[in-house]
Design a protein around this motif. Structure first.
Motif, PDB file in Angstrom:
ATOM      1  N   ILE A  50       0.849  -1.185   0.000  1.00 33.20           N
ATOM      2  CA  ILE A  50       0.000   0.000   0.000  1.00 33.20           C
ATOM      3  C   ILE A  50       0.888   1.240   0.000  1.00 33.20           C
ATOM      4  N   PHE A  51       0.651   2.135  -0.975  1.00 34.74           N
ATOM      5  CA  PHE A  51       1.336   3.421  -1.046  1.00 34.74           C
ATOM      6  C   PHE A  51       0.391   4.528  -0.565  1.00 34.74           C
ATOM      7  N   VAL A  52       0.926   5.701  -0.296  1.00 31.17           N
ATOM      8  CA  VAL A  52       0.122   6.800   0.247  1.00 31.17           C
ATOM      9  C   VAL A  52      -0.692   7.470  -0.858  1.00 31.17           C
ATOM     10  N   ASN A  53      -0.018   8.176  -1.760  1.00 28.25           N
ATOM     11  CA  ASN A  53      -0.685   8.824  -2.896  1.00 28.25           C
ATOM     12  C   ASN A  53       0.072   8.470  -4.180  1.00 28.25           C
ATOM     13  N   ALA A  58       0.128   4.505 -12.080  1.00 23.62           N
ATOM     14  CA  ALA A  58       0.941   3.466 -11.425  1.00 23.62           C
ATOM     15  C   ALA A  58       2.293   3.273 -12.116  1.00 23.62           C
ATOM     16  N   ILE A  59       2.849   4.366 -12.642  1.00 25.46           N
ATOM     17  CA  ILE A  59       4.175   4.354 -13.244  1.00 25.46           C
ATOM     18  C   ILE A  59       5.045   5.344 -12.480  1.00 25.46           C
ATOM     19  N   TRP A  60       6.224   4.902 -12.103  1.00 22.72           N
ATOM     20  CA  TRP A  60       7.162   5.728 -11.325  1.00 22.72           C
ATOM     21  C   TRP A  60       8.466   5.843 -12.087  1.00 22.72           C
ATOM     22  N   GLN A  61       8.887   7.072 -12.314  1.00 22.06           N
ATOM     23  CA  GLN A  61      10.184   7.295 -12.943  1.00 22.06           C
ATOM     24  C   GLN A  61      11.231   7.307 -11.841  1.00 22.06           C
ATOM     25  N   LYS A  62      11.754   6.150 -11.545  1.00 26.85           N
ATOM     26  CA  LYS A  62      12.666   5.988 -10.415  1.00 26.85           C
ATOM     27  C   LYS A  62      13.952   6.768 -10.639  1.00 26.85           C
ATOM     28  N   HIS A  63      14.524   6.620 -11.820  1.00 27.40           N
ATOM     29  CA  HIS A  63      15.700   7.378 -12.235  1.00 27.40           C
ATOM     30  C   HIS A  63      15.471   7.827 -13.670  1.00 27.40           C
ATOM     31  N   GLU A  64      16.350   8.637 -14.172  1.00 30.60           N
ATOM     32  CA  GLU A  64      16.186   9.146 -15.534  1.00 30.60           C
ATOM     33  C   GLU A  64      16.051   8.013 -16.547  1.00 30.60           C
ATOM     34  N   ASP A  65      16.787   6.932 -16.314  1.00 35.09           N
ATOM     35  CA  ASP A  65      16.777   5.823 -17.262  1.00 35.09           C
ATOM     36  C   ASP A  65      16.128   4.560 -16.683  1.00 35.09           C
ATOM     37  N   GLU A  66      15.306   4.709 -15.634  1.00 39.16           N
ATOM     38  CA  GLU A  66      14.654   3.542 -15.023  1.00 39.16           C
ATOM     39  C   GLU A  66      13.203   3.853 -14.685  1.00 39.16           C
ATOM     40  N   THR A  67      12.299   3.178 -15.372  1.00 36.90           N
ATOM     41  CA  THR A  67      10.864   3.330 -15.153  1.00 36.90           C
ATOM     42  C   THR A  67      10.323   2.080 -14.480  1.00 36.90           C
ATOM     43  N   SER A  99       5.122   5.816   1.593  1.00 38.52           N
ATOM     44  CA  SER A  99       5.710   6.577   0.498  1.00 38.52           C
ATOM     45  C   SER A  99       4.697   6.539  -0.640  1.00 38.52           C
ATOM     46  N   ASP A 100       4.920   7.364  -1.656  1.00 42.01           N
ATOM     47  CA  ASP A 100       4.047   7.351  -2.828  1.00 42.01           C
ATOM     48  C   ASP A 100       4.464   6.298  -3.845  1.00 42.01           C
ATOM     49  N   HIS A 101       5.581   5.625  -3.575  1.00 43.75           N
ATOM     50  CA  HIS A 101       6.094   4.588  -4.465  1.00 43.75           C
ATOM     51  C   HIS A 101       6.921   3.615  -3.628  1.00 43.75           C
ATOM     52  N   ILE A 302       7.762  -8.252 -19.627  1.00 45.22           N
ATOM     53  CA  ILE A 302       6.567  -7.409 -19.636  1.00 45.22           C
ATOM     54  C   ILE A 302       6.702  -6.190 -18.734  1.00 45.22           C
ATOM     55  N   LEU A 303       7.828  -6.045 -18.046  1.00 40.96           N
ATOM     56  CA  LEU A 303       8.034  -4.942 -17.120  1.00 40.96           C
ATOM     57  C   LEU A 303       8.996  -3.917 -17.707  1.00 40.96           C
ATOM     58  N   PRO A 304       8.731  -2.627 -17.508  1.00 38.37           N
ATOM     59  CA  PRO A 304       9.601  -1.609 -18.114  1.00 38.37           C
ATOM     60  C   PRO A 304      11.034  -1.635 -17.606  1.00 38.37           C
ATOM     61  N   ASP A 305      11.239  -2.082 -16.354  1.00 39.17           N
ATOM     62  CA  ASP A 305      12.600  -2.161 -15.819  1.00 39.17           C
ATOM     63  C   ASP A 305      13.181  -3.572 -15.917  1.00 39.17           C
ATOM     64  N   HIS A 306      12.421  -4.502 -16.530  1.00 34.73           N
ATOM     65  CA  HIS A 306      12.880  -5.887 -16.743  1.00 34.73           C
ATOM     66  C   HIS A 306      13.322  -6.554 -15.445  1.00 34.73           C
ATOM     67  N   TYR A 307      12.545  -6.349 -14.396  1.00 35.34           N
ATOM     68  CA  TYR A 307      12.827  -6.993 -13.111  1.00 35.34           C
ATOM     69  C   TYR A 307      12.969  -8.504 -13.317  1.00 35.34           C
ATOM     70  N   PRO A 308      14.114  -9.096 -12.909  1.00 39.29           N
ATOM     71  CA  PRO A 308      14.426 -10.463 -13.347  1.00 39.29           C
ATOM     72  C   PRO A 308      14.047 -11.590 -12.394  1.00 39.29           C
ATOM     73  N   LEU A 309      13.325 -11.292 -11.309  1.00 39.04           N
ATOM     74  CA  LEU A 309      13.129 -12.321 -10.296  1.00 39.04           C
ATOM     75  C   LEU A 309      11.687 -12.818 -10.207  1.00 39.04           C
ATOM     76  N   GLY A 310      10.946 -12.747 -11.305  1.00 36.19           N
ATOM     77  CA  GLY A 310       9.604 -13.312 -11.310  1.00 36.19           C
ATOM     78  C   GLY A 310       9.655 -14.823 -11.423  1.00 36.19           C
TER      79      GLY A 310
END
Length: 323
Positions: A50-53, A58-67, A99-101, A302-310
């Motif tokens: 659960i996030f706050v706001n 539901a997309i977060w630009q974590k870093h300039e080159d990481e979504t 946090s919001d993310h 299927i993930l924009p950051d290609h999280y590898p641990l699914g």
């Protein structure tokens, strides 16, 4: 040995993926609800964050080159998907990030709407956010078995106001406000304090020593275990030793709130899960409570950051098979 442990899955991306048109199939290629698929493979509990706001998309630009995809993880959206787990008679864990993310070992951003608040106001907002969120679940007839107050909070939460290094007293106040809120709405619910890096005492002990010596309130200590992120293989003996050490040192039950293995290395991932289950079962006096796999329903493609641990395979156009 504790045989009645939680065998859980974190499914925070399910609702967003479903809206994007993804569906899941079983071994026969027939459509199946992803939560039901996990239950059929042995899961008896589901964890939701659960996030706050959070951002509406539901997309977060974590870093300039990481979504990053967040999942629809505002409290109202989580209530709806958690009802599906309840209807399958699965236990539910709720994970408040404050946090919001995503909040984790290296990022604990204070919610945007709370950034100008003083410590007293922040304490009240942690309490109110927790109470108001949990009331939605109570009104929907959903009673969580566990609630996490904070996510991977080794270095604190809501930086800089809740930094372990700079504001250790305020940090404990914030966490106790969350604890009290949980007990107000669900008196029988168990509160979890969640650490990253179970295999590193240097990461966990400073927080836990400060928290408990200053009157921090919790029922369970939870840990993340990700050998992949520290470029190592699962170490069963070390895992057992750490779990037993924390249980004894702090006199609290323990669980593994997050574990994951690389999707392309099925053998090592399975070994990691087995190690976690057996290590939890080996904690003395039945005080090892469970293991939760983080996001098994996804494939990195299927993930924009290609999280590898699914732990799923993309087997067709927007079709996933849980493994």
């Amino acid at each position: 040995m504790n045989k009645n442990i939680a065998l859980g899955v974190d499914l925070g991306w399910v609702n967003q993926l479903e809206e994007m048109g993804y569906s899941w199939v079983d071994d026969s290629g027939d459509d199946i609800d992803p939560i039901e698929a996990c239950k059929k493979m042995g899961a008896n509990a589901v964890r939701f964050r659960i996030f706050v706001n959070p951002p509406k998309d539901a997309i977060w630009q974590k870093h300039e080159d990481e979504t990053c995809m967040l999942g629809y993880c505002d409290a109202e959206s989580v209530t709806k998907v958690a009802a599906r787990a309840r209807d399958l008679d699965m236990d539910i864990m709720l994970d408040f990030h404050y946090s919001d993310h995503f909040a984790d070992l290296v990022i604990q951003d204070i919610p945007d709407a709370w950034k100008d608040d003083d410590d007293d106001t922040l304490t009240q907002k942690v309490y109110l956010h927790t109470v108001e969120s949990l009331r939605l679940f109570k009104e929907a007839g959903i009673e969580p078995k566990w609630v996490q107050v904070g996510n991977e909070i080794n270095n604190g939460m809501m930086w800089p106001k809740g930094s372990l290094k700079d504001s250790p007293v305020s940090l404990v106040r914030f966490l106790n406000a969350g604890y009290d809120a949980v007990k107000e709405i669900f008196p029988n619910c168990l509160v979890i304090t969640h650490m990253a890096g179970i295999q590193s005492e240097e990461l966990c002990v400073p927080f836990l020593d400060n928290f408990l010596s200053q009157g921090g309130r919790t029922d369970i200590i939870g840990f993340s275990y990700y050998p992949y992120w520290v470029q190592s293989k699962s170490n069963f003996e070390l895992l057992c030793s750490c779990l037993c050490m924390y249980e004894k040192k702090y006199d609290k039950p323990v669980l593994i709130a997050e574990v994951g293995g690389e999707d392309s290395d099925e053998e090592e991932s399975l070994t990691t899960i087995r190690h976690c289950v057996e290590a939890i079962r080996s904690v003395p006096n039945g005080r090892g409570l469970g293991v939760f796999y983080w996001e098994p329903e996804v494939d990195r493609r299927i993930l924009p950051d290609h999280y590898p641990l699914g732990a799923a395979r993309l087997v067709g156009e927007r079709k996933l098979q849980c493994c």
